[in-house]
Scaffold this motif. Structure first.
Motif, short mmCIF file in Angstrom:
data_model
loop_
_atom_site.label_atom_id
_atom_site.label_comp_id
_atom_site.label_asym_id
_atom_site.label_seq_id
_atom_site.Cartn_x
_atom_site.Cartn_y
_atom_site.Cartn_z
N VAL A 1 -19.89 6.13 -4.01
CA VAL A 1 -19.35 6.36 -2.50
C VAL A 1 -18.73 4.86 -2.00
O VAL A 1 -17.74 4.95 -1.51
CB VAL A 1 -20.40 6.64 -1.76
N SER A 2 -19.52 4.07 -2.27
CA SER A 2 -19.33 2.58 -1.68
C SER A 2 -17.86 2.15 -2.33
O SER A 2 -16.85 1.76 -1.63
CB SER A 2 -20.13 1.46 -1.93
N GLY A 3 -17.82 2.18 -3.58
CA GLY A 3 -16.24 2.10 -4.37
C GLY A 3 -15.00 2.94 -4.05
O GLY A 3 -14.24 2.44 -3.65
N ILE A 4 -15.57 4.26 -3.66
CA ILE A 4 -14.63 5.14 -3.26
C ILE A 4 -13.99 4.66 -1.81
O ILE A 4 -12.71 4.65 -1.69
CB ILE A 4 -14.85 6.46 -3.11
N PHE A 5 -14.93 4.33 -1.01
CA PHE A 5 -14.49 3.93 0.34
C PHE A 5 -13.72 2.62 0.33
O PHE A 5 -12.82 2.44 0.95
CB PHE A 5 -15.61 3.92 1.29
N MET A 6 -14.13 1.81 -0.37
CA MET A 6 -13.12 0.64 -0.69
C MET A 6 -12.00 0.64 -1.22
O MET A 6 -10.87 0.04 -0.85
CB MET A 6 -13.94 -0.64 -1.59
N LEU A 7 -11.77 1.58 -2.18
CA LEU A 7 -10.32 1.87 -2.68
C LEU A 7 -9.48 2.69 -1.65
O LEU A 7 -8.31 2.48 -1.64
CB LEU A 7 -10.61 2.88 -3.94
N CYS A 8 -10.23 3.50 -0.69
CA CYS A 8 -9.49 4.25 0.13
C CYS A 8 -8.86 3.10 1.34
O CYS A 8 -7.69 3.38 1.80
CB CYS A 8 -10.30 5.15 0.83
N ALA A 9 -9.73 2.16 1.78
CA ALA A 9 -9.51 1.11 2.54
C ALA A 9 -8.18 0.18 2.08
O ALA A 9 -7.21 -0.09 2.75
CB ALA A 9 -10.59 0.22 2.93
N PHE A 10 -8.42 0.14 0.58
CA PHE A 10 -7.16 -0.92 0.18
C PHE A 10 -6.01 -0.05 -0.07
O PHE A 10 -4.96 -0.56 0.27
CB PHE A 10 -7.71 -1.43 -1.27
N SER A 11 -5.97 1.07 -0.34
CA SER A 11 -4.91 2.12 -0.51
C SER A 11 -4.24 2.09 0.93
O SER A 11 -2.78 2.21 0.92
CB SER A 11 -5.21 3.41 -1.04
N GLU A 12 -5.09 2.08 1.99
CA GLU A 12 -4.59 2.40 3.20
C GLU A 12 -3.89 1.13 3.83
O GLU A 12 -2.49 1.39 4.17
CB GLU A 12 -5.60 2.55 4.12
N TYR A 13 -4.35 -0.18 3.15
CA TYR A 13 -3.53 -1.27 3.69
C TYR A 13 -2.21 -1.32 2.84
O TYR A 13 -1.12 -1.90 3.35
CB TYR A 13 -4.46 -2.56 3.22
N LEU A 14 -2.31 -0.97 1.53
CA LEU A 14 -1.11 -1.06 0.89
C LEU A 14 -0.08 0.01 1.33
O LEU A 14 1.12 -0.48 1.08
CB LEU A 14 -1.33 -0.48 -0.54
#
Length: 517
Positions: free
Chosen positions: A307-320
């Motif tokens: 869960v923590s990893g998925i949320f981090m990837l979503c946040a990074f994708s949002e920034y990109l």
């Protein structure tokens, strides 16, 4: 006992408050746009930038505007006090939610993992500066923390109650209503539900899981669908006007291509991690990769860690997917710093727990390494925060004084009653100007948003033949973007009050101008 239980949260909260006080009364000028819309809504004029204007969604933080409107209605809105107190309350609330979330991650060192996760957030300038800016960042952090907690709570406890899915869907809709790009987080919950099938080994047709997922989708679709219907009916558009001002259509395609091909992903990740880890960012990257792969291969990863990893990837994708902002301390990366910090420290604790059997040794190593890491970063963090405090980015108060009250005085000096002004930093002017304010940045003006740098001739026709502002002010990059001297009508219709010249390969004039008539 309660104080002892929460002492590991209270200390970072105190650090966060004192760090926030370093920036004193600073609010960024863009926040003034939200204040103006909220005040006009509370006053009965509707969601407009100024009374009598056509509704244009010049803000991109709908839920934040509604929250501020409530304070206007209660006669409790004061600048900057209300914003500072509200921001601190939301972030402190987020810290307590994160404390409960981390209790699902760590079985041994819950308090220590909580303490260092929150402490690192509370000293990180990139996080603290922008949650104190007057923009939606603190509300965004609060809702994302709540969504993370709800997702972890449901997946790790395997409690797939329908109401929990509904709550999660509503929270995800609130996230998307706070920032348009927040819609990317709506995929996190379904992803975790499907991933739990692999981790737990239960069949995908498990009825409680299916009912929970359907309740999530229903809660999200109904609330966000109603919001989109309102946006279309009220603003006659499906996206905020800022999307036209900031993006060209090609930007969406290009940024998506960059994300899928990792063309710029590596560079962006290095940059963001360096804001947290400094010159040691490459060691952090190496640890993240090796530890994640190793622990997944050893089947030490639980669903809550995914869960923590998925949320981090979503946040990074949002920034990109967002355009390059060019703003100090990365205003649009607040969600990334939140989830990256949590994931990094939780992962480190998990790795140590799997390397050493002795609980005492685990505690000493985890506490020692994290304490050294924080201590090594403090000097640079202090320098960055102190520099920003002395050089605040586009202050609301300065724009209100110079471009709001300043042009009010100019208009009064010539007895102008129904004047207008065209400028780029409109937050302060919208809040205190007596003039009709036209937004050169395009956030509050659909025509400028769709013509500036896209159809320059139509942009000039709109300025010189349609709106004909009494005053014009251009500076910095806006002088290059507008380049008013390119059109002969500018010198025909306007004279400078004060003018300067930039010569960086292209001579462009900037300054204050008034119509000849």
């Amino acid at each position: 006992m309660k104080i002892k239980k929460y002492i590991f949260v209270l200390i970072p909260c105190v650090v966060f408050v004192f760090h926030s006080l370093l920036f004193r009364t600073w609010l960024v000028d863009d926040a003034g746009i939200s204040f103006s819309y909220a005040r006009n809504l509370a006053s009965g004029y509707g969601l407009v930038s100024q009374p009598g204007n056509v509704p244009v969604e010049g803000f991109s933080n709908f839920l934040w505007v509604l929250l501020i409107t409530l304070f206007f209605l209660l006669k409790l809105f004061f600048i900057p006090g209300t914003l500072k107190i509200l921001s601190m309350a939301l972030v402190i609330g987020s810290f307590f939610i994160i404390q409960r979330t981390i209790s699902y991650f760590s079985a041994n060192n819950k308090s220590m993992v909580t303490f260092f996760s929150l402490l690192f957030l509370s000293v990180n300038p990139s996080f603290v500066i922008w949650v104190n800016s007057g923009l939606e960042n603190p509300l965004y952090v609060f809702l994302l923390s709540l969504l993370l907690f709800q997702t972890v709570c449901v997946s790790s406890g395997e409690n797939y109650a329908v109401r929990k899915g509904m709550y999660s869907g509503i929270i995800a809709a609130f996230v998307a209503m706070t920032r348009p790009d927040g819609i990317i987080f709506c995929v996190a919950y379904p992803t975790i539900i499907f991933l739990s099938v692999t981790v737990t080994g239960k069949p995908a047709t498990d009825k409680p899981r299916s009912a929970n997922l359907m309740a999530y989708l229903l809660g999200f679709a109904v609330l966000f669908g109603c919001f989109m219907a309102f946006r279309i009916l009220y603003f006659n558009d499906i996206v905020p006007n800022s999307s036209y001002a900031v993006f060209k259509r090609a930007d969406y395609v290009q940024n998506l291509f960059n994300l899928l091909t990792l063309r710029t992903g590596k560079m962006a990740f290095n940059l963001l991690v360096s804001m947290t880890g400094g010159t040691y960012y490459y060691l952090i990257k190496l640890f993240l990769f090796v530890a994640t792969v190793f622990l997944i291969a050893r089947r030490r990863f639980k669903i809550e860690h995914f869960v923590s990893g998925i949320f981090m990837l979503c946040a990074f994708s949002e920034y990109l997917l967002l355009p390059e902002e060019g703003i100090p301390e990365f205003r649009l990366a607040t969600s990334f710093f939140l989830f990256f910090t949590i994931y990094l420290i939780v992962l480190f604790d998990l790795a140590v727990n799997n390397m050493f059997r002795s609980p005492r040794m685990r505690y000493i190593i985890t506490a020692g390494v994290l304490l050294i890491f924080v201590a090594m970063r403090l000097p640079e963090f202090y320098v960055r925060s102190a520099w920003f405090a002395k050089n605040p980015f586009v202050p609301f108060s300065a724009c209100a004084r110079m471009f709001g009250n300043g042009f009010n005085i100019l208009a009064d000096s010539v007895g102008l009653r129904n004047g207008s002004v065209l400028l780029a930093d409109v937050g302060g002017p919208l809040y205190c100007s007596k003039l009709r304010v036209y937004d050169l940045g395009g956030l509050c003006d659909k025509t400028i948003a769709k013509t500036l740098l896209k159809d320059q001739e139509k942009f000039y026709d709109y300025v010189f033949e349609e709106i004909k502002p009494v005053f014009i002010e251009v500076h910095n990059c806006w002088a290059y973007f507008a380049n008013f001297h390119y059109d002969k009508r500018f010198e025909r219709d306007y004279v400078p009050i004060r003018e300067g010249e930039n010569n960086n390969g292209l001579v462009v004039n900037f300054g204050y101008y008034v119509r000849r008539d």
